[in-house]
Scaffold this motif. Structure first.
Motif, PDB file in Angstrom:
ATOM      1  N   GLY A 198      37.888   1.896  14.659  1.00  0.00           N
ATOM      2  CA  GLY A 198      39.167   2.180  15.317  1.00  0.00           C
ATOM      3  C   GLY A 198      39.846   3.411  14.733  1.00  0.00           C
ATOM      4  N   GLU A 199      39.821   3.503  13.416  1.00  0.00           N
ATOM      5  CA  GLU A 199      40.437   4.668  12.760  1.00  0.00           C
ATOM      6  C   GLU A 199      39.676   5.951  13.098  1.00  0.00           C
ATOM      7  OE1 GLU A 199      42.240   3.280   8.494  1.00  0.00           O
ATOM      8  OE2 GLU A 199      40.091   2.972   8.809  1.00  0.00           O
ATOM      9  N   ARG A 200      38.352   5.835  13.105  1.00  0.00           N
ATOM     10  CA  ARG A 200      37.535   7.021  13.426  1.00  0.00           C
ATOM     11  C   ARG A 200      37.782   7.462  14.863  1.00  0.00           C
ATOM     12  NH1 ARG A 200      33.150   4.566  10.466  1.00  0.00           N
ATOM     13  NH2 ARG A 200      32.087   4.011  12.390  1.00  0.00           N
ATOM     14  N   ARG A 201      37.863   6.483  15.742  1.00  0.00           N
ATOM     15  CA  ARG A 201      38.108   6.770  17.164  1.00  0.00           C
ATOM     16  C   ARG A 201      39.455   7.513  17.308  1.00  0.00           C
ATOM     17  NH1 ARG A 201      35.632   6.487  21.564  1.00  0.00           N
ATOM     18  NH2 ARG A 201      37.026   7.214  23.154  1.00  0.00           N
ATOM     19  N   ALA A 202      40.481   6.966  16.631  1.00  0.00           N
ATOM     20  CA  ALA A 202      41.810   7.580  16.720  1.00  0.00           C
ATOM     21  C   ALA A 202      41.784   9.001  16.162  1.00  0.00           C
ATOM     22  CB  ALA A 202      42.826   6.731  15.969  1.00  0.00           C
ATOM     23  N   PHE A 203      41.041   9.177  15.052  1.00  0.00           N
ATOM     24  CA  PHE A 203      40.934  10.496  14.435  1.00  0.00           C
ATOM     25  C   PHE A 203      40.325  11.502  15.416  1.00  0.00           C
ATOM     26  CE2 PHE A 203      38.294  13.629  12.186  1.00  0.00           C
ATOM     27  CZ  PHE A 203      39.240  14.225  11.363  1.00  0.00           C
ATOM     28  N   TRP A 204      39.205  11.115  16.030  1.00  0.00           N
ATOM     29  CA  TRP A 204      38.522  12.077  16.916  1.00  0.00           C
ATOM     30  C   TRP A 204      39.280  12.291  18.220  1.00  0.00           C
ATOM     31  CZ3 TRP A 204      35.702  15.527  14.937  1.00  0.00           C
ATOM     32  CH2 TRP A 204      34.925  15.255  13.797  1.00  0.00           C
ATOM     33  N   GLU A 205      39.921  11.239  18.715  1.00  0.00           N
ATOM     34  CA  GLU A 205      40.729  11.426  19.936  1.00  0.00           C
ATOM     35  C   GLU A 205      41.805  12.478  19.692  1.00  0.00           C
ATOM     36  OE1 GLU A 205      42.222   7.659  21.265  1.00  0.00           O
ATOM     37  OE2 GLU A 205      40.299   7.114  22.179  1.00  0.00           O
ATOM     38  N   GLU A 206      42.429  12.379  18.523  1.00  0.00           N
ATOM     39  CA  GLU A 206      43.475  13.346  18.151  1.00  0.00           C
ATOM     40  C   GLU A 206      42.883  14.760  18.054  1.00  0.00           C
ATOM     41  OE1 GLU A 206      46.726  13.134  17.568  1.00  0.00           O
ATOM     42  OE2 GLU A 206      46.926  15.146  16.703  1.00  0.00           O
ATOM     43  N   GLN A 207      41.747  14.861  17.369  1.00  0.00           N
ATOM     44  CA  GLN A 207      41.119  16.175  17.193  1.00  0.00           C
ATOM     45  C   GLN A 207      40.704  16.782  18.538  1.00  0.00           C
ATOM     46  OE1 GLN A 207      41.076  17.817  14.323  1.00  0.00           O
ATOM     47  NE2 GLN A 207      41.970  16.094  13.227  1.00  0.00           N
ATOM     48  N   PHE A 208      40.022  15.977  19.365  1.00  0.00           N
ATOM     49  CA  PHE A 208      39.497  16.510  20.631  1.00  0.00           C
ATOM     50  C   PHE A 208      40.611  16.768  21.648  1.00  0.00           C
ATOM     51  CE2 PHE A 208      35.316  14.197  19.596  1.00  0.00           C
ATOM     52  CZ  PHE A 208      34.889  15.285  18.848  1.00  0.00           C
ATOM     53  N   SER A 209      41.777  16.167  21.424  1.00  0.00           N
ATOM     54  CA  SER A 209      42.873  16.421  22.365  1.00  0.00           C
ATOM     55  C   SER A 209      43.283  17.896  22.321  1.00  0.00           C
ATOM     56  CB  SER A 209      44.074  15.525  22.054  1.00  0.00           C
ATOM     57  OG  SER A 209      44.704  15.960  20.863  1.00  0.00           O
ATOM     58  N   ARG A 210      42.979  18.576  21.219  1.00  0.00           N
ATOM     59  CA  ARG A 210      43.311  19.999  21.112  1.00  0.00           C
ATOM     60  C   ARG A 210      42.257  20.916  21.737  1.00  0.00           C
ATOM     61  NH1 ARG A 210      44.180  18.800  15.773  1.00  0.00           N
ATOM     62  NH2 ARG A 210      42.470  20.057  15.000  1.00  0.00           N
ATOM     63  N   CYS A 211      41.066  20.357  21.981  1.00  0.00           N
ATOM     64  CA  CYS A 211      39.944  21.194  22.440  1.00  0.00           C
ATOM     65  C   CYS A 211      40.316  21.889  23.750  1.00  0.00           C
ATOM     66  CB  CYS A 211      38.703  20.323  22.639  1.00  0.00           C
ATOM     67  SG  CYS A 211      37.285  21.203  23.334  1.00  0.00           S
ATOM     68  N   ILE A 212      40.024  23.184  23.847  1.00  0.00           N
ATOM     69  CA  ILE A 212      40.298  23.901  25.096  1.00  0.00           C
ATOM     70  C   ILE A 212      38.989  24.270  25.803  1.00  0.00           C
ATOM     71  CG2 ILE A 212      42.618  24.757  24.575  1.00  0.00           C
ATOM     72  CD1 ILE A 212      41.335  27.397  23.613  1.00  0.00           C
ATOM     73  N   ARG A 213      37.909  23.668  25.329  1.00  0.00           N
ATOM     74  CA  ARG A 213      36.591  23.885  25.941  1.00  0.00           C
ATOM     75  C   ARG A 213      36.282  25.367  26.155  1.00  0.00           C
ATOM     76  NH1 ARG A 213      35.387  19.343  30.450  1.00  0.00           N
ATOM     77  NH2 ARG A 213      33.425  20.456  30.567  1.00  0.00           N
ATOM     78  N   CYS A 214      36.546  26.140  25.122  1.00  0.00           N
ATOM     79  CA  CYS A 214      36.228  27.570  25.192  1.00  0.00           C
ATOM     80  C   CYS A 214      34.750  27.797  24.916  1.00  0.00           C
ATOM     81  CB  CYS A 214      37.072  28.346  24.185  1.00  0.00           C
ATOM     82  SG  CYS A 214      36.689  27.958  22.464  1.00  0.00           S
ATOM     83  N   TYR A 215      34.088  26.754  24.395  1.00  0.00           N
ATOM     84  CA  TYR A 215      32.652  26.797  24.092  1.00  0.00           C
ATOM     85  C   TYR A 215      32.267  27.807  23.018  1.00  0.00           C
ATOM     86  CZ  TYR A 215      32.510  24.187  28.486  1.00  0.00           C
ATOM     87  OH  TYR A 215      32.733  23.272  29.470  1.00  0.00           O
TER      88      TYR A 215
END
Lengths: 285, 331
Positions: A162-179
């Protein structure tokens, strides 16, 4: 001679003797502090080449654009594993590459217009102080491998799902898919990336939580047993997503399960392309 | 005489606005400064030169539904997307306000993009002028300035304990009560010196440089990621895709970039910009040649974000300098 002078002299020799068509190395960036990739085609430009603690980028990816020409390239030990990866996967030919290897003791944590003496996180836990492949060696490696390779991964593993999921959700929420992570990765060279494939459609175009996660995790899985830990992806991310935690977790798992580390031996069969009779499904032992 | 608002009054005013509107302001996320919706005015940061990403995403979101097609009682209905709430973007810099004006040109040109128009109408810009300049800023060469209020509804300039305030539009007047403002004889602090690039005549030079091998050489090190386009306040390309469901299909648009390898691929698989040099040239020609030809203004506002963010230091300031010199014989 210091490393920059040695590289310049070698580049001139290689270009003048027509051993190579181009030397890929580093030069000073426009902020006057950092380094950027430089393609040298003529020995008169070779004096722009430098090497110091700011030369962080992994240049090996550029070899994929120059398969038909002989290219000289400046390579650090971590990047040298990328050469073996591409040789192993038959993407480049050994006789088309002349490797100017650098005995590297780590590069600094830099950012635009900022320099620092502090080593990059990746360099602080570096295990790869020796080049795995080279033609010409510059300098002498001083540093020893770090005591522990995955301290950050281990502390992630101790967290609950659960903690890992929350961590990555937070991180990926910033992703702008610039690749940028994909474009800089020596292992990401598919002529058509799954994320751009329309038929079948794997991932949509939304720059939004669900698809951001899909993009980042699928890319990580595609690099399982292939990531060479150069951390170029993390270096280029404009929103500072700690991608190395994801990719090196898979590196660690592949090492545990298959006793395999990508890019160490150009001839070793990669675990996902080989099968052994006594191999079991699931976690061994 | 100048008008003045204390920092305390400013914060309580913002707190009040937040109750009925979406308040967007610079916040600290890890070691980045990003515009985000704030739920507490205490989260707003003031000690930043410029944000890592522009405010573009609140007028032209990275992803948004343009319309949906819904099946209701055996009938099929097209439902255009609506912008629900008014938005106040606080803390935009002059370059970003100018960026929003520039971004609006292609979207608002007739027949116009209804969704962008609605975002624009429902957005109020409260800007802060720059008292220091980043070394990579060059707004003055791109028709703006560190104290340029163009595009803003309200502009603030930092002084001791508060801000000098210019209420510039009716939208701004409707929002800012006079009771919070006082008259002071504090002079406006001088605008900082911003570095310049030789932008004069660049449009004509770009036309002449179209076939120059220069583009291929610069593109050698380009990774062809989309970072420059996505951190740019004025880049506006997007891709469109339908997301189908059982009773509802949404048409979604998301940011795209002329730098990505498949951007110009057309039916049949042909790609007129298949090599890196032509894609690189497209980005700079759009900024410095095609857009100025069509809209009479540069498609770059000199915020310096692409300079800072490019992983391999493709620097538009250097490109402009180089292009100015192309064709000129070295003595």
């Amino acid at each position: 001679m210091n490393p920059s002078e040695q590289i310049r002299a070698k580049a001139k020799e290689l270009l003048d003797s027509k051993t190579v068509d181009c030397v890929i190395g580093y030069e000073r960036s426009t902020d006057g502090k950092n380094a950027r990739p430089l393609f040298v085609y003529s020995s008169k430009d070779a004096d722009r080449l430098i090497f110091d603690q700011t030369c962080a980028q992994d240049l090996v990816r550029y070899l994929l654009n120059r398969k038909d020409k002989v290219t000289g390239i400046v390579v650090k030990p971590c990047d040298s594993r990328a050469i073996n990866l591409l040789l192993n996967e038959h993407q480049i030919q050994r006789d088309k590459v002349y490797i100017i290897g650098i005995a590297c003791s780590g590069v600094a944590k830099t950012d635009w217009n900022k320099t620092s003496d502090k080593l990059r996180d990746a360099c602080q836990i570096c295990q790869q102080h020796k080049l795995v492949v080279y033609d010409f060696l510059v300098g002498e490696a001083k540093a020893e491998p770090a005591a522990e390779a995955y301290p950050d991964i281990k502390s992630m593993e101790e967290k609950s799902p659960g903690e890992r999921r929350a961590f990555w959700e937070e991180q990926f929420s910033r992703c702008i898919r610039c690749y940028a992570c994909r474009q800089v990765c020596p292992g990401c060279y598919c002529s058509e990336c799954f994320v751009e494939r329309l038929d079948p459609l794997w991932v949509g175009i939304r720059i939004a939580p669900g698809e951001n996660e899909m993009w980042n995790t699928m890319r990580a899985f595609h690099l399982a047993g292939r990531c060479i830990g150069c951390n170029a992806c993390e270096l280029v991310c404009p929103v500072n997503i700690p991608l190395s935690l994801l990719n090196r977790k898979l590196e660690k798992d592949v090492q545990t399960l298959f006793k395999f580390q990508s890019g160490i031996d150009a001839d070793a069969p990669p675990p996902f392309a080989a099968f052994q009779k006594d191999e079991k499904l699931g976690v061994a032992e | 005489m100048n008008k003045f608002i204390s920092k305390k009054d400013l914060l309580s005013w913002l707190g009040k606005l937040r109750e009925t509107r979406r308040l967007i302001a610079p916040t600290r996320v890890e070691d980045l400064t990003l515009f985000k919706e704030v739920s507490r005015v205490e989260d707003i940061v003031f000690d930043y030169q410029n944000t890592d990403l522009p405010p573009k995403q609140f007028l032209f979101p990275a992803t948004e539904t343009i319309f949906s097609i819904e099946k209701k009682d055996g009938r099929v209905e097209l439902v255009p997307a609506k912008v629900e709430k008014e938005t106040v973007i606080f803390g935009v810099r002059p370059c970003d306000a100018k960026g929003i004006l520039t971004l609006g040109m292609p979207f608002l040109e007739e027949p116009g993009d209804p969704l962008f128009r609605e975002h624009r109408e429902k957005t109020i810009l409260v800007g802060i002028s720059c008292l220091t300049a980043c070394p990579e800023c060059f707004c003055a060469s791109m028709g703006s300035a560190p104290d340029d209020p163009s595009g803003m509804d309200i502009m603030l300039t930092g002084v001791k304990d508060g801000y000098l305030i210019q209420v510039l539009t009716d939208k701004g007047k409707a929002l800012m009560p006079d009771s919070l403002l006082s008259s002071v004889d504090t002079p406006k602090p001088p605008a900082p010196q911003v570095s310049t690039v030789p932008s004069k005549g660049i449009t004509e030079k770009m036309r002449q440089a179209f076939d120059d091998p220069y583009w291929g050489r610069v593109a050698d090190r380009c990774l062809h990621c989309n970072v420059c386009s996505y951190v740019c306040p004025t880049c506006y390309c997007f891709d469109v895709r339908d997301y189908g469901g059982k009773n509802k299909t949404e048409r979604v648009r998301s940011w795209e970039s002329c730098q990505s390898p498949g951007f110009s691929k057309i039916a049949g698989g042909y790609d007129p910009r298949a090599n890196k040099g032509t894609r690189m040239r497209q980005r700079f020609a759009h900024k410095l040649l095609y857009f100025p030809e069509h809209f009479g203004t540069m498609h770059c506002i000199g915020c310096g974000r692409c300079v800072r963010a490019c992983p391999v230091n493709i620097d538009i300031r250097e490109i402009i300098q180089d292009v100015q010199k192309l064709g000129v014989k070295e003595k």
